[in-house]
Design an enzyme around this catalytic site. Structure first.
Site, PDB file in Angstrom:
ATOM      1  N   ARG A  53      48.815 -20.025 -23.020  1.00  0.00           N
ATOM      2  CA  ARG A  53      48.227 -18.689 -23.260  1.00  0.00           C
ATOM      3  C   ARG A  53      49.330 -17.642 -23.279  1.00  0.00           C
ATOM      4  NH1 ARG A  53      46.452 -15.927 -19.128  1.00  0.00           N
ATOM      5  NH2 ARG A  53      45.396 -17.664 -18.116  1.00  0.00           N
ATOM      6  N   TYR A 105      36.556  -2.395 -42.719  1.00  0.00           N
ATOM      7  CA  TYR A 105      35.722  -3.591 -42.586  1.00  0.00           C
ATOM      8  C   TYR A 105      34.564  -3.302 -41.617  1.00  0.00           C
ATOM      9  CZ  TYR A 105      34.340  -8.127 -40.703  1.00  0.00           C
ATOM     10  OH  TYR A 105      33.612  -9.191 -40.262  1.00  0.00           O
ATOM     11  N   ASP A 177      45.883  -1.377 -40.759  1.00  0.00           N
ATOM     12  CA  ASP A 177      45.383  -2.725 -41.053  1.00  0.00           C
ATOM     13  C   ASP A 177      45.845  -3.056 -42.475  1.00  0.00           C
ATOM     14  OD1 ASP A 177      43.896  -4.917 -41.895  1.00  0.00           O
ATOM     15  OD2 ASP A 177      42.183  -4.404 -40.625  1.00  0.00           O
ATOM     16  N   LYS A 202      42.766 -14.051 -43.922  1.00  0.00           N
ATOM     17  CA  LYS A 202      42.673 -13.713 -45.344  1.00  0.00           C
ATOM     18  C   LYS A 202      43.900 -14.217 -46.121  1.00  0.00           C
ATOM     19  CE  LYS A 202      38.899 -11.603 -44.093  1.00  0.00           C
ATOM     20  NZ  LYS A 202      38.611 -12.055 -42.774  1.00  0.00           N
TER      21      LYS A 202
END
Ligand code: P1T
Length: 396
Positions: A53, A105, A177, A202
């Protein structure tokens, strides 16, 4: 393989962050599919790693690769694009205010308004293409500006450099973004942004086979904060996802070239189609910010938004009829996708906001893939004529 800043994008895409494995010479970064790393004695780690992690060598290679492509000093990867967005918001405190681009978005909109609002972080939506509106919205409580360019789904283009000047002079962090443009077409950090966010799901992933996100920055202090939140919240990507993304970025430049070429041809075709009311594509001269797009991006990307000459029924038939354009949410894969933002990706945006932005019943979004463009155009042509056959729209 040593790459430096003088190497071109394609070379850095393939090599940055990756060395042959020192123990075997394997040219591909191994999938270090391990949650933990054995320690020689309590607290005495063998190499650089103690727990995945916190850090993992496969993820490190991906983070270094993406940082290099964005011209950033630091990179961090996450389990999704919205997880990355949430980590930036967790740097803020109750009482802080964020200026959010009005067209983003739907999931981003939801996260700001329905999750972080409950934690006392206020969001004000601003049309980032209107610099006066941005300036007028700034006050002492504004700590973050978050924008997309091109925006999802109406493909508005914001002048990143101009907004970054407003942000800097008011001590506000600017996060961009960059999912639609990708680092191949736009590097917001070089235009003054403090943080770049990606949904790696994407174009960076490019093959519709993984969900992920990334944050890139040159600012040491911001990086330390983001890294601390990454460690503490744990929304890290799986190791296999990191490997898949490392494999994907090697072809990002080649894929983007073809996405841009295909989308330009599809946009020109739609622009001349009687069944299409209006096409939005930053590469078309009719796009309201075409000149800015030319200045800010060397290509115009693979996303097209179009208004069909019809309503909800015609749009639905079009989406049901395409064979190559698959009706699905998401974008940026090698295969073409078609979707209806009002019903699908932006359904969580309140209806009055959608109306203001023009996210109407006849608005259809295309993610133009890298198939043969002749086939893509034929597919759309057939679907549009089928949708409009016998409809009121075609009769008028
Ligand atoms: O899906 P996820 O990886 O969490 O990424 C969220 C996200 C962030 N930013 C932008 C610009 C996005 O487009 C997305 C996700 N978008 C879709 C799923 C879509 O179809 O538009």
């Amino acid at each position: 393989m040593h790459v430096n800043d003088s190497h071109q994008f394609g070379t850095r895409a393939i090599h940055a962050g990756q060395q042959p494995d020192p123990s075997t010479g394997a040219i591909m970064t191994p999938i270090y599919q391990t949650s933990t790393f054995v320690q020689r004695s309590p607290g005495e780690i063998i190499g650089e790693y103690d727990y995945s992690r916190a850090a993992n060598p496969t993820r490190d290679a991906l983070e270094a690769n993406l940082a290099n492509l964005e011209g950033a000093k630091h990179g961090l990867c996450f389990s999704s694009g919205v997880a990355a967005t949430g980590v930036v918001l967790h740097m803020l405190s109750a009482g802080d205010k964020v200026l959010l681009g009005d067209d983003v978005y739907g999931g981003t909109n939801r996260l700001f308004h329905r999750v972080f609002a409950q934690l006392g972080i206020e969001t004000v939506m601003v049309d980032m293409t209107n610099l006066d509106e941005v300036k007028n919205a700034v006050d002492d409580r504004v700590k973050l500006i978050w924008l997309e360019t091109p925006t999802n789904p109406t493909l508005k283009i914001t002048d990143i450099e101009a907004v970054s000047k407003i942000a800097k002079s008011n001590n506000i962090i600017l996060a961009v973004d960059n999912t639609f443009a990708t680092p191949y077409l736009q590097n917001p950090l070089t235009l003054g942004a403090d943080i770049v966010c990606h949904s790696t799901t994407k174009y960076i992933g490019g093959h519709s086979d993984s969900i992920g996100g990334a944050l890139l920055t040159n600012n040491d202090e911001i990086h330390q904060k983001l890294k601390f939140i990454q460690l503490s919240e744990g929304a890290v990507p799986g190791i296999m996802e990191c490997f898949l993304l490392l494999r994907s970025t090697k072809t990002l430049h080649v894929r983007m070239q073809r996405h841009c070429e295909n989308a330009a041809k599809v946009a020109a075709f739609l622009d001349n189609h009687d069944g299409v009311e209006r096409v939005i594509y930053p590469g078309l001269e009719s796009h309201p910010q075409h000149e800015l797009a030319k200045k800010q991006m060397p290509g115009f990307g693979g996303m097209i938004t179009m208004y069909l000459r019809g309503g909800i029924e015609e749009s639905r038939t079009m989406l049901e009829t395409t064979k190559l354009f698959a009706c699905a949410e998401s974008l940026g894969g090698v295969e073409s996708l078609i979707e209806h933002p009002a019903i699908m990706t932006h359904a969580s945006v309140p209806a009055d906001q959608r109306e203001k932005l023009g996210i109407d019943d006849n608005l259809v979004r295309l993610s133009v893939g890298i198939e043969d463009v002749t086939d893509l155009i034929a597919d759309l042509d057939h679907a549009i004529s089928t949708a409009l056959k016998g409809s009121k729209a075609s009769a008028s």
